[in-house]
Write an enzyme that holds these catalytic residues in place. Structure first.
Site, PDB file in Angstrom:
ATOM      1  N   ARG A   1     -76.586 -66.068  58.044  1.00 29.15           N
ATOM      2  CA  ARG A   1     -76.849 -67.429  57.540  1.00 29.15           C
ATOM      3  C   ARG A   1     -76.143 -67.753  56.234  1.00 29.15           C
ATOM      4  O   ARG A   1     -76.217 -68.881  55.763  1.00 29.15           O
ATOM      5  CB  ARG A   1     -78.353 -67.613  57.291  1.00 29.15           C
ATOM      6  CG  ARG A   1     -79.298 -66.963  58.287  1.00 29.15           C
ATOM      7  CD  ARG A   1     -79.368 -67.719  59.573  1.00 29.15           C
ATOM      8  NE  ARG A   1     -80.514 -67.314  60.387  1.00 29.15           N
ATOM      9  CZ  ARG A   1     -80.556 -67.406  61.702  1.00 29.15           C
ATOM     10  NH1 ARG A   1     -79.522 -67.885  62.361  1.00 29.15           N
ATOM     11  NH2 ARG A   1     -81.627 -67.037  62.377  1.00 29.15           N
TER      12      ARG A   1
ATOM     13  N   LYS B   1     -87.718 -55.745  65.021  1.00 32.91           N
ATOM     14  CA  LYS B   1     -87.990 -56.707  66.088  1.00 32.91           C
ATOM     15  C   LYS B   1     -87.257 -56.279  67.363  1.00 32.91           C
ATOM     16  O   LYS B   1     -86.295 -55.503  67.282  1.00 32.91           O
ATOM     17  CB  LYS B   1     -87.560 -58.121  65.658  1.00 32.91           C
ATOM     18  CG  LYS B   1     -86.084 -58.258  65.278  1.00 32.91           C
ATOM     19  CD  LYS B   1     -85.812 -59.603  64.645  1.00 32.91           C
ATOM     20  CE  LYS B   1     -84.332 -59.747  64.353  1.00 32.91           C
ATOM     21  NZ  LYS B   1     -84.022 -61.002  63.631  1.00 32.91           N
ATOM     22  N   HIS B   2     -87.706 -56.737  68.567  1.00 30.32           N
ATOM     23  CA  HIS B   2     -88.796 -57.650  68.897  1.00 30.32           C
ATOM     24  C   HIS B   2     -89.766 -56.868  69.765  1.00 30.32           C
ATOM     25  O   HIS B   2     -89.446 -56.592  70.928  1.00 30.32           O
ATOM     26  CB  HIS B   2     -88.289 -58.861  69.669  1.00 30.32           C
ATOM     27  CG  HIS B   2     -87.135 -59.581  69.023  1.00 30.32           C
ATOM     28  ND1 HIS B   2     -85.826 -59.132  69.109  1.00 30.32           N
ATOM     29  CD2 HIS B   2     -87.090 -60.726  68.277  1.00 30.32           C
ATOM     30  CE1 HIS B   2     -85.029 -59.985  68.451  1.00 30.32           C
ATOM     31  NE2 HIS B   2     -85.775 -60.961  67.936  1.00 30.32           N
TER      32      HIS B   2
ATOM     33  N   ASP C   1     -83.351 -64.219  58.428  1.00 32.20           N
ATOM     34  CA  ASP C   1     -82.757 -63.381  59.469  1.00 32.20           C
ATOM     35  C   ASP C   1     -81.350 -63.006  59.017  1.00 32.20           C
ATOM     36  O   ASP C   1     -80.464 -63.867  58.963  1.00 32.20           O
ATOM     37  CB  ASP C   1     -82.653 -64.153  60.790  1.00 32.20           C
ATOM     38  CG  ASP C   1     -83.976 -64.279  61.499  1.00 32.20           C
ATOM     39  OD1 ASP C   1     -84.412 -63.288  62.103  1.00 32.20           O
ATOM     40  OD2 ASP C   1     -84.573 -65.373  61.454  1.00 32.20           O
TER      41      ASP C   1
ATOM     42  N   HIS D   1     -85.605 -68.538  73.309  1.00 30.58           N
ATOM     43  CA  HIS D   1     -85.483 -69.819  72.618  1.00 30.58           C
ATOM     44  C   HIS D   1     -85.652 -70.979  73.609  1.00 30.58           C
ATOM     45  O   HIS D   1     -86.030 -72.086  73.209  1.00 30.58           O
ATOM     46  CB  HIS D   1     -84.122 -69.944  71.933  1.00 30.58           C
ATOM     47  CG  HIS D   1     -83.958 -69.036  70.754  1.00 30.58           C
ATOM     48  ND1 HIS D   1     -83.524 -67.736  70.881  1.00 30.58           N
ATOM     49  CD2 HIS D   1     -84.193 -69.232  69.431  1.00 30.58           C
ATOM     50  CE1 HIS D   1     -83.483 -67.170  69.687  1.00 30.58           C
ATOM     51  NE2 HIS D   1     -83.881 -68.055  68.794  1.00 30.58           N
TER      52      HIS D   1
ATOM     53  N   ASP E   1     -92.914 -64.087  66.530  1.00 33.73           N
ATOM     54  CA  ASP E   1     -91.622 -64.768  66.520  1.00 33.73           C
ATOM     55  C   ASP E   1     -91.922 -66.262  66.354  1.00 33.73           C
ATOM     56  O   ASP E   1     -93.081 -66.689  66.368  1.00 33.73           O
ATOM     57  CB  ASP E   1     -90.843 -64.475  67.802  1.00 33.73           C
ATOM     58  CG  ASP E   1     -89.337 -64.616  67.621  1.00 33.73           C
ATOM     59  OD1 ASP E   1     -88.904 -65.235  66.631  1.00 33.73           O
ATOM     60  OD2 ASP E   1     -88.581 -64.122  68.484  1.00 33.73           O
TER      61      ASP E   1
ATOM     62  N   ARG F   1     -76.342 -57.540  69.134  1.00 30.66           N
ATOM     63  CA  ARG F   1     -77.311 -57.453  68.029  1.00 30.66           C
ATOM     64  C   ARG F   1     -78.020 -56.103  68.036  1.00 30.66           C
ATOM     65  O   ARG F   1     -78.592 -55.702  67.012  1.00 30.66           O
ATOM     66  CB  ARG F   1     -78.335 -58.583  68.131  1.00 30.66           C
ATOM     67  CG  ARG F   1     -77.754 -59.969  67.972  1.00 30.66           C
ATOM     68  CD  ARG F   1     -78.765 -61.034  68.352  1.00 30.66           C
ATOM     69  NE  ARG F   1     -79.931 -61.021  67.496  1.00 30.66           N
ATOM     70  CZ  ARG F   1     -81.063 -61.670  67.778  1.00 30.66           C
ATOM     71  NH1 ARG F   1     -81.193 -62.335  68.912  1.00 30.66           N
ATOM     72  NH2 ARG F   1     -82.070 -61.612  66.936  1.00 30.66           N
TER      73      ARG F   1
END
Length: 356
Positions: free
Chosen positions: A81, A172-173, A73, A185, A257, A142
């Protein structure tokens, strides 16, 4: 089908995690016994650019005749990351405020060059969600913005930039997470919009990305009562097959996902949600935290194939799409093995964006 062949075939339908920055013996043994379709990396897997390239090389070398895809991601902003010298680009909302497709493509190409140099094959980007609910914190900046046409234009441009650099894009999504309130999440969100409202807003970027040839999409763990009142998109045949495949004509790979997210994980076993996602129409199942969860999910799918719950045609169709995606990746420009892992021009681009 012999047990060993079935085990290896089912493993190709999964993208699984690694526990740390090196390919340790238990992980290496698991990947050799269950060669997955891919591996997804997180911050826990990265210490430096050189170490990341060693790790991706090791994963690629483990493929049992089929090279695993390595994914990440990498959106910019808070979904980032990678340490320096990788460039930390601003979030999509900053690009959206500029409303410049050439700029979005330049960012995508810069991201792609860096990812490709480190051995990353696929980026779970762009975010094609339309930010249409101010209380939505999980998407927020985002997204490229709240105007569907702008989100579509800039998302497609960023995906094009990734492709030019040799990295596969995954939008996505689907069918849109931007109007939700809860964070999937932790909870199972619901988007209570009519079919007409979804078509006019949330679906627009996906429709245009599909027309533009985006090779992969990811589902949302969100319930859309107007489309399917009982199942989140990831587990809904109505959404994944009837809407996405038949009505919108998507022919690429559909990723679930993460099946360990609480929106779906709190309701069923790893095996059951993997089976339901495959039957709904997902081609690759993401399990992002635990190899043991991946093992349980794989074993459940194996049993469902053996007892006839999952038809062999469903497996064959998914494998065919995954093979096409892998071939598309193989056709794209490869990073030169001697590529220096530093990109000062990209850093200047990021600073210019952030200062605007």
């Amino acid at each position: 089908m012999p047990t060993a062949i079935l085990r290896r075939t089912v493993a190709q339908l999964f993208m699984i995690p690694l526990p740390g920055p090196v390919l340790d013996r238990p992980s290496r043994d698991f990947l050799a016994e269950h060669p997955p379709g891919g591996v997804v990396l997180f911050k826990r897997n990265v210490r430096s650019a050189a170490q990341l390239r060693r790790l991706t090389d090791a994963v690629h070398e483990l493929g049992a005749g089929v090279r695993p895809l390595v994914a990440l991601d990498h959106e910019g902003g808070r979904v980032h990351r990678l340490p320096r010298p990788f460039t930390h680009f601003p979030p999509a909302a900053i690009i959206g405020a500029r409303d410049d497709a050439r700029l979005a493509q330049a960012v995508g190409r810069a991201m792609g060059r860096e990812l490709r140099a480190a051995g990353i094959d696929l980026d779970f980007a762009p975010v094609l969600d339309v930010f249409s609910n101010p209380r939505n914190r999980v998407i927020g900046d985002r997204a490229f913005g709240s105007v569907p046409e702008r989100v579509a234009r800039l998302g497609i441009a960023l995906a094009s930039g990734l492709a030019r650099a040799g990295v596969l894009a995954c939008g996505k999504h689907f069918p849109g997470h931007g109007a939700s309130v809860g964070d999937s999440h932790f909870v199972l969100p619901r988007v209570r919009r009519s079919r007409r409202a979804l078509a006019a807003t949330d679906l627009v970027p996906f429709v245009r990305a599909i027309a533009g040839g985006i090779p992969a999409l990811m589902t949302a763990h969100v319930v859309y009562p107007a489309l399917d009142p009982r199942r989140p998109a990831t587990l809904s045949r109505t959404i994944c097959q009837d809407l996405l495949r038949r009505r919108l004509g998507f022919r690429g790979v559909l990723f679930s996902d993460d099946l360990e997210m609480n929106a779906v994980a709190s309701r069923t076993t790893p095996a059951e949600r993997a089976i339901q996602a495959l039957l709904a129409g997902c081609d690759i199942l993401l399990v992002c935290q635990s190899i043991e969860t991946a093992r349980a999910a794989m074993e459940g799918v194996e049993q469902a194939v053996e007892n006839g719950r999952i038809p062999p045609e469903r497996i064959a169709t998914a494998l065919g799409r995954i093979a096409d995606l892998r071939r598309l990746g193989d056709e794209r420009p490869a990073a030169h093995p001697g590529t220096a892992l530093r990109w000062p021009a990209h850093a200047r681009l990021a600073r210019r964006l952030a200062a605007a």
